[in-house]
Design a protein around this motif. Sequence first.
Motif, PDB file in Angstrom:
ATOM      1  N   LYS A 129       0.833  -1.205   0.000  1.00  0.00           N
ATOM      2  CA  LYS A 129       0.000   0.000   0.000  1.00  0.00           C
ATOM      3  C   LYS A 129       0.873   1.263   0.000  1.00  0.00           C
ATOM      4  O   LYS A 129       0.624   2.197  -0.755  1.00  0.00           O
ATOM      5  CB  LYS A 129      -0.930  -0.007   1.214  1.00  0.00           C
ATOM      6  CG  LYS A 129      -1.867   1.176   1.247  1.00  0.00           C
ATOM      7  CD  LYS A 129      -2.779   1.133   2.447  1.00  0.00           C
ATOM      8  CE  LYS A 129      -3.653   2.380   2.445  1.00  0.00           C
ATOM      9  NZ  LYS A 129      -4.405   2.535   3.652  1.00  0.00           N
ATOM     10  N   HIS A 130       1.902   1.275   0.841  1.00  0.00           N
ATOM     11  CA  HIS A 130       2.824   2.418   0.894  1.00  0.00           C
ATOM     12  C   HIS A 130       3.518   2.621  -0.454  1.00  0.00           C
ATOM     13  O   HIS A 130       3.618   3.739  -0.960  1.00  0.00           O
ATOM     14  CB  HIS A 130       3.855   2.212   2.003  1.00  0.00           C
ATOM     15  CG  HIS A 130       5.034   3.129   1.902  1.00  0.00           C
ATOM     16  ND1 HIS A 130       4.931   4.478   2.177  1.00  0.00           N
ATOM     17  CD2 HIS A 130       6.318   2.904   1.519  1.00  0.00           C
ATOM     18  CE1 HIS A 130       6.119   5.048   1.992  1.00  0.00           C
ATOM     19  NE2 HIS A 130       6.965   4.110   1.595  1.00  0.00           N
ATOM     20  N   PHE A 131       3.998   1.529  -1.045  1.00  0.00           N
ATOM     21  CA  PHE A 131       4.710   1.632  -2.316  1.00  0.00           C
ATOM     22  C   PHE A 131       3.782   2.065  -3.454  1.00  0.00           C
ATOM     23  O   PHE A 131       4.169   2.866  -4.304  1.00  0.00           O
ATOM     24  CB  PHE A 131       5.401   0.306  -2.653  1.00  0.00           C
ATOM     25  CG  PHE A 131       6.596   0.029  -1.781  1.00  0.00           C
ATOM     26  CD1 PHE A 131       7.671   0.900  -1.755  1.00  0.00           C
ATOM     27  CD2 PHE A 131       6.648  -1.113  -0.984  1.00  0.00           C
ATOM     28  CE1 PHE A 131       8.782   0.654  -0.958  1.00  0.00           C
ATOM     29  CE2 PHE A 131       7.745  -1.364  -0.192  1.00  0.00           C
ATOM     30  CZ  PHE A 131       8.817  -0.479  -0.171  1.00  0.00           C
ATOM     31  N   GLU A 132       2.570   1.560  -3.471  1.00  0.00           N
ATOM     32  CA  GLU A 132       1.604   1.961  -4.498  1.00  0.00           C
ATOM     33  C   GLU A 132       1.251   3.441  -4.355  1.00  0.00           C
ATOM     34  O   GLU A 132       1.113   4.150  -5.349  1.00  0.00           O
ATOM     35  CB  GLU A 132       0.339   1.092  -4.433  1.00  0.00           C
ATOM     36  CG  GLU A 132       0.566  -0.355  -4.837  1.00  0.00           C
ATOM     37  CD  GLU A 132       1.072  -0.500  -6.266  1.00  0.00           C
ATOM     38  OE1 GLU A 132       0.652   0.275  -7.145  1.00  0.00           O
ATOM     39  OE2 GLU A 132       1.906  -1.396  -6.491  1.00  0.00           O
ATOM     40  N   GLU A 133       1.118   3.900  -3.133  1.00  0.00           N
ATOM     41  CA  GLU A 133       0.837   5.320  -2.888  1.00  0.00           C
ATOM     42  C   GLU A 133       1.998   6.190  -3.358  1.00  0.00           C
ATOM     43  O   GLU A 133       1.803   7.235  -3.980  1.00  0.00           O
ATOM     44  CB  GLU A 133       0.577   5.529  -1.393  1.00  0.00           C
ATOM     45  CG  GLU A 133       0.140   6.928  -1.044  1.00  0.00           C
ATOM     46  CD  GLU A 133      -0.151   7.051   0.448  1.00  0.00           C
ATOM     47  OE1 GLU A 133       0.617   7.754   1.131  1.00  0.00           O
ATOM     48  OE2 GLU A 133      -1.126   6.434   0.907  1.00  0.00           O
ATOM     49  N   THR A 134       3.209   5.741  -3.067  1.00  0.00           N
ATOM     50  CA  THR A 134       4.402   6.466  -3.512  1.00  0.00           C
ATOM     51  C   THR A 134       4.426   6.563  -5.032  1.00  0.00           C
ATOM     52  O   THR A 134       4.708   7.627  -5.596  1.00  0.00           O
ATOM     53  CB  THR A 134       5.682   5.770  -2.999  1.00  0.00           C
ATOM     54  OG1 THR A 134       5.640   5.726  -1.575  1.00  0.00           O
ATOM     55  CG2 THR A 134       6.930   6.500  -3.442  1.00  0.00           C
ATOM     56  N   LYS A 135       4.126   5.452  -5.711  1.00  0.00           N
ATOM     57  CA  LYS A 135       4.088   5.462  -7.176  1.00  0.00           C
ATOM     58  C   LYS A 135       2.985   6.368  -7.702  1.00  0.00           C
ATOM     59  O   LYS A 135       3.204   7.131  -8.641  1.00  0.00           O
ATOM     60  CB  LYS A 135       3.886   4.039  -7.710  1.00  0.00           C
ATOM     61  CG  LYS A 135       5.149   3.224  -7.708  1.00  0.00           C
ATOM     62  CD  LYS A 135       5.047   1.809  -8.234  1.00  0.00           C
ATOM     63  CE  LYS A 135       3.843   1.380  -8.949  1.00  0.00           C
ATOM     64  NZ  LYS A 135       3.844  -0.046  -9.355  1.00  0.00           N
TER      65      LYS A 135
END
Length: 182
Positions: A129-135
């Motif tokens: 979730k954190h990585f998808e938000e960052t992307k």
Amino acid sequence: MTRKGEEIVSGRSDKSLDRANAHEIAFNQMSANFAMLAIRSSFLLNGAALFALPPVLIGFSNNGDSVAASSLFWPAAYFVFGVVASGICSFFAYVNYQIIAESSKNRQRLEYVKWHRDHMPEYFEANKKHFEETKSINRPKLNSANKWASITARIGVIFAVAGFGCFFRGCQLAGDVLLAIK
């Protein structure tokens, strides 16, 4: 507090990525150096030609040849346009490099996500979730920056070419005036 694996990314342990980044940086720097040389050359050529016109006019007048100052108006105007075009080119080069510098933060954040996906898949999945938000935050910003960097680079090149074109046209017109002297 840093997350597990962030120290590895900041240390850039992947040597192939470091080499690729080093090549990209080196080629960007060489492009920047050539661009600065072209802009400087255009400024100098147009400025020197503009300052050379009055002594040429005075020299021919002292020799008894008749050169009307008005006949050198258009050559001088082209040299002025060339200096202005070089100045505008410098402005767009500055804006272009500022856009590229600002977008590097977004690029680094996306590389951070990619590195975790490729090298720490279990950590990536646990924090997806954190990585998808960052992307989702950084990808549109980087795409927009790339678009604007491309636009400003093209505009800068157009004005650089215009600066040299003005110089050559000004020289042609000045040559025509000087060849017409009797």
